[in-house]
Design a protein around this motif. Structure first.
Motif, PDB file in Angstrom:
ATOM      1  N   ARG A 190      62.550  54.721 112.929  1.00 24.48           N
ATOM      2  CA  ARG A 190      61.452  55.578 112.476  1.00 24.48           C
ATOM      3  C   ARG A 190      60.784  56.288 113.654  1.00 24.48           C
ATOM      4  NH1 ARG A 190      55.979  54.620 111.941  1.00 24.48           N
ATOM      5  NH2 ARG A 190      54.979  56.418 110.961  1.00 24.48           N
ATOM      6  N   TRP A 203      61.091  64.758 115.609  1.00 31.02           N
ATOM      7  CA  TRP A 203      60.336  65.746 114.827  1.00 31.02           C
ATOM      8  C   TRP A 203      59.237  66.363 115.694  1.00 31.02           C
ATOM      9  CZ3 TRP A 203      55.300  66.504 113.158  1.00 31.02           C
ATOM     10  CH2 TRP A 203      55.144  67.469 112.153  1.00 31.02           C
ATOM     11  N   THR A 212      61.698  66.969 108.498  1.00 27.02           N
ATOM     12  CA  THR A 212      60.443  66.774 107.755  1.00 27.02           C
ATOM     13  C   THR A 212      60.744  66.126 106.403  1.00 27.02           C
ATOM     14  OG1 THR A 212      59.587  68.795 108.771  1.00 27.02           O
ATOM     15  CG2 THR A 212      58.352  67.926 106.918  1.00 27.02           C
ATOM     16  N   LEU A 237      61.551  62.435 106.975  1.00 28.66           N
ATOM     17  CA  LEU A 237      60.387  61.583 107.270  1.00 28.66           C
ATOM     18  C   LEU A 237      59.657  61.196 105.985  1.00 28.66           C
ATOM     19  CD1 LEU A 237      58.682  63.118 110.436  1.00 28.66           C
ATOM     20  CD2 LEU A 237      59.955  60.990 110.244  1.00 28.66           C
ATOM     21  N   HIS A 238      59.672  62.107 105.010  1.00 24.68           N
ATOM     22  CA  HIS A 238      58.996  61.802 103.754  1.00 24.68           C
ATOM     23  C   HIS A 238      59.858  60.951 102.831  1.00 24.68           C
ATOM     24  CE1 HIS A 238      56.497  65.145 105.174  1.00 24.68           C
ATOM     25  NE2 HIS A 238      55.544  64.533 104.510  1.00 24.68           N
ATOM     26  N   MET A 284      59.929  57.212 103.228  1.00 28.01           N
ATOM     27  CA  MET A 284      58.773  56.457 102.725  1.00 28.01           C
ATOM     28  C   MET A 284      59.077  55.926 101.325  1.00 28.01           C
ATOM     29  SD  MET A 284      55.454  58.711 103.692  1.00 28.01           S
ATOM     30  CE  MET A 284      55.517  59.860 105.033  1.00 28.01           C
ATOM     31  N   ALA A 313      56.400  63.758  93.427  1.00 32.91           N
ATOM     32  CA  ALA A 313      55.885  64.729  94.407  1.00 32.91           C
ATOM     33  C   ALA A 313      56.768  64.721  95.652  1.00 32.91           C
ATOM     34  CB  ALA A 313      54.447  64.397  94.776  1.00 32.91           C
ATOM     35  N   LEU A 357      52.246  70.976  96.855  1.00 32.39           N
ATOM     36  CA  LEU A 357      52.669  69.569  96.805  1.00 32.39           C
ATOM     37  C   LEU A 357      51.999  68.741  97.894  1.00 32.39           C
ATOM     38  CD1 LEU A 357      56.472  70.113  96.191  1.00 32.39           C
ATOM     39  CD2 LEU A 357      54.882  68.996  94.620  1.00 32.39           C
ATOM     40  N   GLY A 405      50.732  65.288  96.676  1.00 35.62           N
ATOM     41  CA  GLY A 405      51.511  64.090  97.035  1.00 35.62           C
ATOM     42  C   GLY A 405      50.696  62.910  97.541  1.00 35.62           C
ATOM     43  N   ARG A 425      48.628  56.922 108.007  1.00 34.44           N
ATOM     44  CA  ARG A 425      48.156  57.727 106.886  1.00 34.44           C
ATOM     45  C   ARG A 425      47.294  58.903 107.365  1.00 34.44           C
ATOM     46  NH1 ARG A 425      45.547  57.381 101.256  1.00 34.44           N
ATOM     47  NH2 ARG A 425      47.707  57.373 100.639  1.00 34.44           N
ATOM     48  N   GLY A 453      49.121  61.466 109.305  1.00 34.42           N
ATOM     49  CA  GLY A 453      49.818  62.349 108.348  1.00 34.42           C
ATOM     50  C   GLY A 453      48.879  63.443 107.854  1.00 34.42           C
ATOM     51  N   HIS A 480      49.136  67.444 108.186  1.00 36.58           N
ATOM     52  CA  HIS A 480      49.080  68.358 107.039  1.00 36.58           C
ATOM     53  C   HIS A 480      48.040  69.457 107.246  1.00 36.58           C
ATOM     54  CE1 HIS A 480      51.030  65.303 104.033  1.00 36.58           C
ATOM     55  NE2 HIS A 480      51.846  65.710 104.970  1.00 36.58           N
TER      56      HIS A 480
HETATM   57  C1  HEM Z   1      55.866  71.379 105.969  1.00 35.64           C
HETATM   58  C2  HEM Z   1      55.260  70.495 105.287  1.00 35.64           C
HETATM   59  C3  HEM Z   1      54.949  69.086 105.727  1.00 35.64           C
HETATM   60  C4  HEM Z   1      54.973  68.521 106.971  1.00 35.64           C
HETATM   61  C5  HEM Z   1      55.337  69.195 108.288  1.00 35.64           C
HETATM   62  C6  HEM Z   1      54.593  67.141 106.826  1.00 35.64           C
HETATM   63  C7  HEM Z   1      54.555  66.216 107.857  1.00 35.64           C
HETATM   64  C8  HEM Z   1      54.230  64.887 107.720  1.00 35.64           C
HETATM   65  C9  HEM Z   1      54.389  63.891 108.737  1.00 35.64           C
HETATM   66  C10 HEM Z   1      55.026  64.128 110.109  1.00 35.64           C
HETATM   67  C11 HEM Z   1      53.907  62.717 108.262  1.00 35.64           C
HETATM   68  C12 HEM Z   1      53.876  61.377 108.996  1.00 35.64           C
HETATM   69  C13 HEM Z   1      55.121  60.612 108.638  1.00 35.64           C
HETATM   70  C14 HEM Z   1      55.177  59.167 109.055  1.00 35.64           C
HETATM   71  O1  HEM Z   1      54.165  58.581 109.404  1.00 35.64           O
HETATM   72  O2  HEM Z   1      56.303  58.608 109.034  1.00 35.64           O
HETATM   73  C15 HEM Z   1      53.470  62.965 106.901  1.00 35.64           C
HETATM   74  C16 HEM Z   1      52.935  62.018 106.060  1.00 35.64           C
HETATM   75  C17 HEM Z   1      52.816  62.194 104.710  1.00 35.64           C
HETATM   76  N1  HEM Z   1      53.132  63.323 103.977  1.00 35.64           N
HETATM   77 FE1  HEM Z   1      53.687  65.101 104.740  1.00 35.64          FE
HETATM   78  N2  HEM Z   1      54.332  66.877 105.501  1.00 35.64           N
HETATM   79  C18 HEM Z   1      54.556  68.044 104.798  1.00 35.64           C
HETATM   80  C19 HEM Z   1      54.465  68.202 103.432  1.00 35.64           C
HETATM   81  C20 HEM Z   1      54.197  67.187 102.539  1.00 35.64           C
HETATM   82  C21 HEM Z   1      54.286  67.300 101.124  1.00 35.64           C
HETATM   83  C22 HEM Z   1      54.745  68.539 100.359  1.00 35.64           C
HETATM   84  C23 HEM Z   1      53.939  66.104 100.610  1.00 35.64           C
HETATM   85  C24 HEM Z   1      53.944  65.758  99.150  1.00 35.64           C
HETATM   86  C25 HEM Z   1      54.571  64.806  98.643  1.00 35.64           C
HETATM   87  C26 HEM Z   1      53.596  65.222 101.715  1.00 35.64           C
HETATM   88  C27 HEM Z   1      53.149  63.914 101.607  1.00 35.64           C
HETATM   89  C28 HEM Z   1      52.906  63.062 102.654  1.00 35.64           C
HETATM   90  C29 HEM Z   1      52.396  61.715 102.527  1.00 35.64           C
HETATM   91  C30 HEM Z   1      52.011  61.042 101.238  1.00 35.64           C
HETATM   92  C31 HEM Z   1      52.340  61.185 103.819  1.00 35.64           C
HETATM   93  C32 HEM Z   1      51.979  59.763 104.236  1.00 35.64           C
HETATM   94  C33 HEM Z   1      50.615  59.400 104.278  1.00 35.64           C
HETATM   95  C34 HEM Z   1      50.599  57.880 104.182  1.00 35.64           C
HETATM   96  O3  HEM Z   1      51.215  57.198 105.031  1.00 35.64           O
HETATM   97  O4  HEM Z   1      49.973  57.405 103.258  1.00 35.64           O
HETATM   98  N3  HEM Z   1      53.782  65.915 102.876  1.00 35.64           N
HETATM   99  N4  HEM Z   1      53.690  64.302 106.599  1.00 35.64           N
END
Ligand code: HEM
Ligand code: HEM
Length: 672
Positions: free
Chosen positions: A207, A214, A255, A258-259, A262, A349, A403, A407, A496, A499, A503
């Protein structure tokens, strides 16, 4: 030095080949001493390549023009920093640099996994060593960095003047680091397939590598875009050039990966999909290199073109076929008992998030290879151009932003009405109000811009609501003050909230991209000394021209006073440069940046006879937020990667266990 370089590259190839074999045989027969020697071979490979890199650097720093590479990409007058960066300024050197990074990462993975992952690590190391062997094969037999010239010239041809820029020290290494480290999760995915050990171990073990990759892909893309913005002089930062696409596609797929991991970690779903994504991300990095180096697709950004295309294509095909066959042979083992319950759920999502991200990557792939396909089918090379990319990706980007708001807050399994109202009523209201404000107060009529701004406000509001709720909970439960509660909230749930920071960065960058694409204004004006012209609220007064001439460079610098609604705000100095060796013109753009808008001035032409000077001026609203968003993404990633308290305790326990094992293991492997 050339002899040392050649020798170490040959030895590195030999130990690399040995390590592939020893890892595989050692793992199959369960022979520990063979595995240990395979690991040592990887360290030796890294040491050998390090010496080769050092040799080339010494050649560059000493201006040893008997080396063809040094004569082609350096000169005695080149500043030292660019002598160092010339390592990746040309074909052979940049391939050597790539291989060096790969060998370092392989050595690190070998250290990390001395006791972890005994079943899959040897195969993962074999895969990484296999990739290194391919690159070392290139460096030994096809594109050799230590080839000598029959007669050494007195002076080198110099590094391309366009590359004599501080970004040269930053952008290529970032992208290469991102590209090359994508090999680690891929190698573990492949190893999981080979061994049939298909639980989550390979994902957990890699991870951090996936996020690391990334992170650097993000930086590499942003830095490249910034470089293009600062030096190319057309007021933009992205042109859907094949090399830009080559950097963007792995980022999108990574990207998605990474999602989707989860979901596997929490719900035991999407196992096949994760293996597809990790394979795709790696293959796209190879594809990127293939594009840059083959010349098959013409690009304005191919600094390292050569005849490497067929080799890369063959390697790409071999890896794709082997990985696909492996994946298909394991599909039955990868079936998951869990199923989706509802489209109104966090799982869904994530699924849509993945479909959109991969959809964008596919559209870009299609647009990038279309010229090749059209030439093969119809005999004419048809380039699709930016309108295609914007038309397809624009709506997909809106879906992605939507989303991103939904999400993180929607319930797992199946959202109830109460959950939806509680989480989304306020953000939805914020989105609608923002849209209406832009419509009525801002007079904006483009549906795309209105939707983009509404959705951006919606996502920001979801984050604010979530953070406010967290702070509130801590205040009530622990009695902390709001600032302290915020710090602790992020520190205790860094993954969290990291993340969320990422976003917010994506949203900021998105707003910057939309505003700069729709509202960029341009004025091209020829003026005499003392005359003024306008763009937006600004008035620019041309004060005069200053020329200078050295054996290396001729330059003309124009001075302009800038007034904002009648008030002086700055003096700007765009310039025209002319490099003499090799002969090449260049522009030096003057940029005045602010969160509201960037003023971007290019000295486009000088007519000495009439004294007229032509300026090309751009006023670009909110483009600042693209760079600020990039920075936020980087900060968020550091927060995500920060080991938190719980994780630190787990690591400490693991280390304790490992040390105990070490004492136990010493009896078995005294030679390690
Ligand atoms: C270009 C768009 C996006 C980028 C660059 C991005 C990037 C990231 C990154 C790098 C993480 C951290 C990952 C980790 O800790 O392993 C994250 C967490 C997360 N992303 Fe995104 N994301 C994007 C779009 C979205 C979308 C569309 C969703 C909808 C489902 C989403 C939902 C989440 C959630 C739920 C987390 C985790 C938060 C947690 O740990 O509770 N993301 N995102
Ligand atoms: C949006 C902008 C940009 C993107 C997405 C981008 C992307 C890339 C990619 C994918 C590579 C790795 C190529 C490989 O596999 O070998 C690369 C390397 C490199 N880039 Fe960029 N780039 C951008 C802008 C620029 C600009 C404006 C310059 C210089 C004027 C530049 C100079 C270089 C150099 C010198 C290398 C290393 C040599 C090479 O591999 O070609 N890049 N860039």
């Amino acid at each position: 030095m050339p002899v040392l370089g050649r020798l170490t590259l040959a030895l590195a190839l030999a130990v690399g080949v040995y390590s592939v074999g020893a890892n595989v045989i050692g793992a199959r027969r369960g022979r520990l001493e063979l595995l240990i020697s395979a690991r040592h071979a990887l360290w030796a490979m890294c040491a050998m390549i390090t010496v080769a890199v050092a040799s080339l650097w010494v050649g560059l720093l000493r201006s040893d023009f008997s080396l063809e590479y040094v004569a082609s990409y350096s000169s005695t007058t080149l500043p030292t920093i660019y002598k160092i960066t010339s390592l990746w300024g040309g074909q052979q050197g940049s391939l050597l640099f790539w291989t060096w990074l790969l060998s370092i990462f392989t050595a690190l993975v070998a250290i990390q996994n001395r006791r972890r992952n005994p079943e899959i690590a040897p195969y993962a190391l074999a895969v990484m060593a296999g990739v290194a062997v391919f690159f070392l094969g290139m460096l030994n037999f096809v594109t050799r960095p230590f080839d000598l010239l029959a007669v050494a010239p007195l002076e080198g041809s110099d590094l391309n003047p366009l590359l004599q820029n501080y970004w040269m020290a930053i952008h290529p290494p970032s992208l290469y680091t991102g590209y090359v480290s994508a090999t680690v999760p891929f190698a573990f995915g492949a190893a999981a397939l080979i061994t049939g050990k298909l639980d989550d171990d390979w994902i957990r073990s890699t991870r951090r590598w996936a996020i690391f990759s990334w992170f650097f892909l993000t930086l590499g893309n942003i830095f490249g875009a910034r470089w293009a913005y600062e030096v190319l002089g057309w007021g933009g930062y992205w042109a859907w050039d094949p090399v830009e696409n080559a950097a963007f596609m792995p980022w999108l797929v990574m990207t998605a990966y990474l999602h989707s991991v989860m979901i596997q970690e929490r719900k035991d779903m999407l196992k096949v999909w994760n293996l597809v994504l990790v394979g795709l991300a790696f293959l796209l990095t190879l594809f990127g290199t293939f594009i840059t180096r083959s010349g098959v697709i013409s690009s304005v950004h191919s600094f390292t073109q050569s005849g490497l295309g067929p080799y890369f294509l063959t390697f790409l095909i071999v890896v794709t076929v082997a990985y696909t066959v492996l994946l298909i042979s394991r599909v039955r083992m990868l079936r998951s008992p869990a199923e989706f319950e509802s489209y109104l759920s966090r799982e869904a999502a994530f699924l849509f998030n993945n479909l959109v991200l991969v959809g964008i990557a596919f559209a870009i792939f299609w647009g990038t290879i279309f010229p090749v396909l059209s030439e093969a089918v119809r005999g004419v090379k048809i380039t699709v151009g930016p309108p295609f990319f914007n038309k397809v990706n624009g709506p997909l980007a809106l879906a992605l932003i939507f989303l991103m708001g939904v999400g993180p807050l929607i319930a797992w399994r199946k959202a109830t009405r109460a959950n939806l109202v509680r989480s989304f009523a306020a953000p939805a209201l914020a989105g609608v109000v923002t849209g209406l404000a832009f419509f009525y107060a801002g007079g904006m009529r483009q549906w795309y811009v209105l939707s983009a701004m509404s959705l951006a406000a919606f996502v920001l509001a979801t984050v604010v609501v979530e953070v406010a709720r967290g702070i509130d909970a801590r205040r009530h439960l622990v009695g902390e003050s709001p600032p302290r509660a915020l710090v602790n909230l992020v520190a205790k749930n860094n993954r969290r909230y990291g993340g969320y920071i990422i976003h917010v960065g994506v949203v900021a960058a998105f707003v910057g991209i939309v505003a700069s694409s729709f509202f960029k204004a341009e004025v091209k004006q020829s003026v005499h000394q003392g005359e003024s012209f306008r763009i937006g609220n600004y008035e620019l007064k041309y004060l005069g021209l200053e020329s200078s001439d050295t054996p290396h460079l001729a330059s003309a610098v124009a001075r302009l006073d800038v007034f904002d609604r009648g008030r002086w705000v700055a003096t700007m100095e765009p310039a025209k440069l002319f490099f003499k060796q090799p002969q090449q013109p260049a522009t030096k753009v003057a940029i005045r940046s602010s969160p509201r808008a960037d003023l971007y001035v290019v000295l486009a032409g000088i007519d000495e006879a009439s004294g007229l000077v032509t300026f090309d001026v751009f006023l670009t609203p909110l483009v600042f937020w693209l760079w600020a968003g990039g920075l936020l993404m980087a900060v968020g990633t550091v927060v995500v990667m920060w080991p938190n308290v719980r994780e630190r305790a787990a690591i400490a326990a693991a280390v304790r266990r490992a040390t105990e094992d070490e004492f136990a293991g010493q009896a078995v492997s005294p030679g390690d």
